[in-house]
Design a protein around this motif. Sequence first.
Motif, PDB file in Angstrom:
ATOM      1  N   LEU A  24       0.835  -1.201   0.000  1.00  0.00           N
ATOM      2  CA  LEU A  24       0.000   0.000   0.000  1.00  0.00           C
ATOM      3  C   LEU A  24       0.875   1.259   0.000  1.00  0.00           C
ATOM      4  CD1 LEU A  24      -2.746   1.531   0.483  1.00  0.00           C
ATOM      5  CD2 LEU A  24      -2.417   1.094   2.911  1.00  0.00           C
ATOM      6  N   ASN A  54      -1.214  -3.739  -7.143  1.00  0.00           N
ATOM      7  CA  ASN A  54      -0.803  -2.393  -6.700  1.00  0.00           C
ATOM      8  C   ASN A  54       0.204  -1.742  -7.642  1.00  0.00           C
ATOM      9  OD1 ASN A  54      -2.403  -2.688  -4.428  1.00  0.00           O
ATOM     10  ND2 ASN A  54      -0.724  -3.280  -3.087  1.00  0.00           N
ATOM     11  N   GLU A 198      -6.177   4.562  -0.988  1.00  0.00           N
ATOM     12  CA  GLU A 198      -6.402   3.717  -2.163  1.00  0.00           C
ATOM     13  C   GLU A 198      -5.450   2.519  -2.128  1.00  0.00           C
ATOM     14  OE1 GLU A 198      -7.091   8.041  -3.510  1.00  0.00           O
ATOM     15  OE2 GLU A 198      -5.835   6.964  -2.081  1.00  0.00           O
ATOM     16  N   ARG A 199      -5.926   1.377  -2.668  1.00  0.00           N
ATOM     17  CA  ARG A 199      -5.220   0.083  -2.640  1.00  0.00           C
ATOM     18  C   ARG A 199      -5.184  -0.527  -1.232  1.00  0.00           C
ATOM     19  NH1 ARG A 199      -0.286   2.864  -5.804  1.00  0.00           N
ATOM     20  NH2 ARG A 199      -1.406   3.478  -7.674  1.00  0.00           N
ATOM     21  N   GLU A 337     -13.352  -0.128  -7.857  1.00  0.00           N
ATOM     22  CA  GLU A 337     -12.777  -1.479  -7.967  1.00  0.00           C
ATOM     23  C   GLU A 337     -13.875  -2.532  -8.000  1.00  0.00           C
ATOM     24  OE1 GLU A 337      -9.193  -2.776  -7.987  1.00  0.00           O
ATOM     25  OE2 GLU A 337      -9.493  -0.897  -9.071  1.00  0.00           O
TER      26      GLU A 337
END
Length: 342
Positions: A24, A54, A198-199, A337
């Motif tokens: 991340l 990622n 995000e991720r 997503e």
Amino acid sequence: MAHKASAAVPVKGSKLMVIGGASLVGSATVDEMLARGAEQVIIFDNLSFGGQPNIAHLEGNPKVKVVQGDILKLHQLLAATEGVDAIVHLAAYMTLNFDRDPWGGIDVNVRGVQNVLEACRSNKVKKLVFSSSNAVYGYGPGVKGDLVEGVPFHSEGAPPAAILYGASKIMGEQLCRDAFRKHGQDYVVLRFSTVYGERQHYRAANALYIVETHDAIKRGERPKVIGDGSETKHFVYVGDLARACCMAIEAPSTDVAVNTSGPEPITTLQLVNLVAELSGRPDLQAELVEPDPTKVRLTSGGAFEIVHKAAKDAIGWEPQVTMREGLGRLLAWRDAEAKRNA
């Protein structure tokens, strides 16, 4: 805190490495390095936690090199770090993984750091940025008030895995100090508070409050909060940490450990209800439930704030993204997503 001109490494035009670069924070840091004009960024990662998505957006980028390697294998690190100017070391077992595999956690978080430092010494890497954690202050009722660098470690009343994780980060920091004293290895330690953005994954115990709450709301269920919801959490947005990593490389400071936390703390109840509001379901207010003794959940004890003033003094950094803004970005990313994978 030491300052010396040689400790400043410009990101622009440099060859940099991010160990744990598919994570991340790692993937965001690689993006930030590229935006700042790095000549090459090496992602060193064993990809054991499924980080490929990622870094999928970096595929084909001529400035990015992916090395699938293991920090427990020194020969791999020695080969990968040749000619590298600076390293950001992020690879670690966090609390939930420590709970499942203490042997692996001790190996990666302690022996792995020593291997990274040995590779830095051998290949004359100019600077190391080591990701530590506010876990170095411990957990439990003793953790309260302003957490500034130098606050002692508290272990009473906390789960063993959390204490093992915190102790492993203390050892990592001290190995950096030892390398500076013995070999002049320049380094900056960044003590991350709980990262989100995000991720986002499901491996961070405190960040689970965000993703599990969002999942429950998507199912039309009231999110659950363990206990009375008064526990304090201090989160930091992933993009702010990526900036901190680059600023630590470029700062003249060395032999220093600083907190990198978000703008302000938040209680668990406030967090969960904010996620509900930002998800468009403010009607789904949190349901208070008793703790499950079989699950590792981190309790902070009293109200605390992780003070980041020293980071401003040492590397010129302070957080920019509020919890509301950062959560909005994370939830928008998760929705996108879900739509993409539907």
